[in-house]
Design an enzyme around this catalytic site. Sequence first.
Site, mmCIF file in Angstrom:
data_model
loop_
_atom_site.group_PDB
_atom_site.id
_atom_site.type_symbol
_atom_site.label_atom_id
_atom_site.label_comp_id
_atom_site.label_asym_id
_atom_site.label_seq_id
_atom_site.Cartn_x
_atom_site.Cartn_y
_atom_site.Cartn_z
ATOM 1 N N ASN A 108 0.810 -1.218 0.000
ATOM 2 C CA ASN A 108 0.000 0.000 0.000
ATOM 3 C C ASN A 108 0.851 1.279 0.000
ATOM 4 O OD1 ASN A 108 -2.352 1.930 0.652
ATOM 5 N ND2 ASN A 108 -3.301 -0.026 0.161
ATOM 6 N N HIS A 134 2.850 0.113 -3.160
ATOM 7 C CA HIS A 134 3.220 -1.300 -3.358
ATOM 8 C C HIS A 134 4.684 -1.508 -3.764
ATOM 9 C CE1 HIS A 134 -0.840 -2.341 -2.617
ATOM 10 N NE2 HIS A 134 -1.332 -2.233 -3.819
ATOM 11 N N HIS A 208 -1.254 -9.908 -3.218
ATOM 12 C CA HIS A 208 -2.304 -9.103 -3.842
ATOM 13 C C HIS A 208 -3.218 -9.951 -4.739
ATOM 14 C CE1 HIS A 208 -4.229 -5.535 -5.424
ATOM 15 N NE2 HIS A 208 -3.396 -4.745 -4.788
ATOM 16 N N SER A 209 -3.601 -11.151 -4.283
ATOM 17 C CA SER A 209 -4.513 -11.968 -5.093
ATOM 18 C C SER A 209 -5.885 -11.322 -5.169
ATOM 19 C CB SER A 209 -4.641 -13.376 -4.491
ATOM 20 O OG SER A 209 -3.470 -14.119 -4.759
ATOM 21 N N TYR A 210 -6.474 -11.394 -6.360
ATOM 22 C CA TYR A 210 -7.864 -10.965 -6.572
ATOM 23 C C TYR A 210 -8.695 -12.242 -6.614
ATOM 24 C CZ TYR A 210 -6.389 -6.348 -8.406
ATOM 25 O OH TYR A 210 -5.865 -5.085 -8.584
ATOM 26 N N GLU A 345 -5.885 -8.010 1.540
ATOM 27 C CA GLU A 345 -4.428 -7.966 1.685
ATOM 28 C C GLU A 345 -4.083 -7.752 3.156
ATOM 29 O OE1 GLU A 345 -3.268 -4.759 -1.216
ATOM 30 O OE2 GLU A 345 -5.364 -5.043 -1.703
HETATM 31 C C1 GLA Z 1 -4.380 -1.735 -3.575
HETATM 32 C C2 GLA Z 1 -4.609 -0.292 -3.429
HETATM 33 C C3 GLA Z 1 -5.562 0.141 -4.466
HETATM 34 C C4 GLA Z 1 -5.065 -0.223 -5.841
HETATM 35 C C5 GLA Z 1 -4.842 -1.668 -5.936
HETATM 36 C C6 GLA Z 1 -4.249 -2.029 -7.272
HETATM 37 O O1 GLA Z 1 -5.431 -2.491 -3.136
HETATM 38 O O2 GLA Z 1 -5.062 0.085 -2.165
HETATM 39 O O3 GLA Z 1 -5.775 1.501 -4.361
HETATM 40 O O4 GLA Z 1 -3.868 0.414 -6.080
HETATM 41 O O5 GLA Z 1 -3.983 -2.066 -4.909
HETATM 42 O O6 GLA Z 1 -4.914 -1.459 -8.338
#
Ligand code: GLA
Length: 381
Positions: A108, A134, A208-210, A345
């Site tokens: 972050n 990040h 940072h997995s979605y 995260e």
């Molecule tokens: C994190 C950040 C978001 C964004 C994402 C990636 O979650 O807090 O603002 O930058 O990563 O897009």
Amino acid sequence: MNRVCGLTTAFALVLLAGCGQKKESGAKVQMKKQPFGKTADGQAVDLYTLTNPNGLEAAITNYGGIVVRLKTPDRNGQLADVVLGFDTLDDYLKGHPYFGAIIGRYGNRIAKGRFQLNGVEYKLAVNNGENHLHGGLKGFDKVVWNARDVSTAEAPALELTYTSKDGEEGYPGTLHVTVVYTLTPANELKIDYAATTDKDTIVNLTNHSYFNLAGQGEGDILGHELMINASRFTPVDAGLIPTGELRSVEGTPFDFRKPVAIGARINQDDQQLKYGNGYDHNFVLDRTGDGLVLAARVTEPKSGRVMEVYTTEPGIQFYSGNFLDGSNKGKGGKIYQRRYGFCLETQHFPDSPNKPNFPSTVLRPGAKYQSTTVYRFPPVK
Ligand code: GLA
């Protein structure tokens, strides 16, 4: 044993019997290594596929430590890939919003990319408006990690190591980082992070997995029901930098103490939701003492898939995929539209180096940074 595991194990036993292996050995713990391509500067990268005895599969590349695939069963035992990502290394190299990656040195934002340590001001790479995000321009998500198979008889495990040079992206100190991914027999993807330094520095690692528990590319995540074990969150300013306040979630759209659909309040007229374009906030976990605590639980009603997140960290960033815009063509040609994935995260709070009231992210020589997060996929009913 639950029905899903029973079915999967029975299937695996038939397969093993077909291979002439001993039936008693049960389904096998496996780690498969395949070439995944080369980076622009010619470094070879591999894809490691970890399989547990229940058939869960995690594919991880040593480019950025990215979780490329994660297959978990629904209530009928059907496996689906529940993380966003790409089929090829080239797609990752073209740039993406941190799909599945290890984030470091600092997860972050750090306001204006500046912080002071021992009276010295450090200037970090600025890559998000006027802020550092990040880890900077080339964070841990974009480097090639050394990989080693550290599997045991019970669980496949991949160890990734990386040495970040003194001054990299502006950070002080040489940082030795180790991340171990383990796929446990209890259907957990466990991530153990460790780091040491030779000079005072700051560290805040995460993944940072979605996720989309209906399966990657299968619509938005607004119907997922989310519980976050947090009575407070850290409100932000327009640049998504925490103001320093720890605000009660009571009576706000940030109260996830009881499960509620992600989409239920996301369009409410709320200043914090406006700043975040939805949810993009750090939650202060309710914990007593150190150790693993249940941070969040997510349920996808149609498939029945459940994911629990446990962590040793004090915070968790809940990001509702607000910046996804259909420009990423993902695995199997799926298009990732706005809010087609969410991130949870685990972390120390954003901008902690500039917030003396937040838990410290300073690491000193002789000390060891250690952090564990578990993404658990309990049996579904
Ligand atoms: C994190 C950040 C978001 C964004 C994402 C990636 O979650 O807090 O603002 O930058 O990563 O897009």
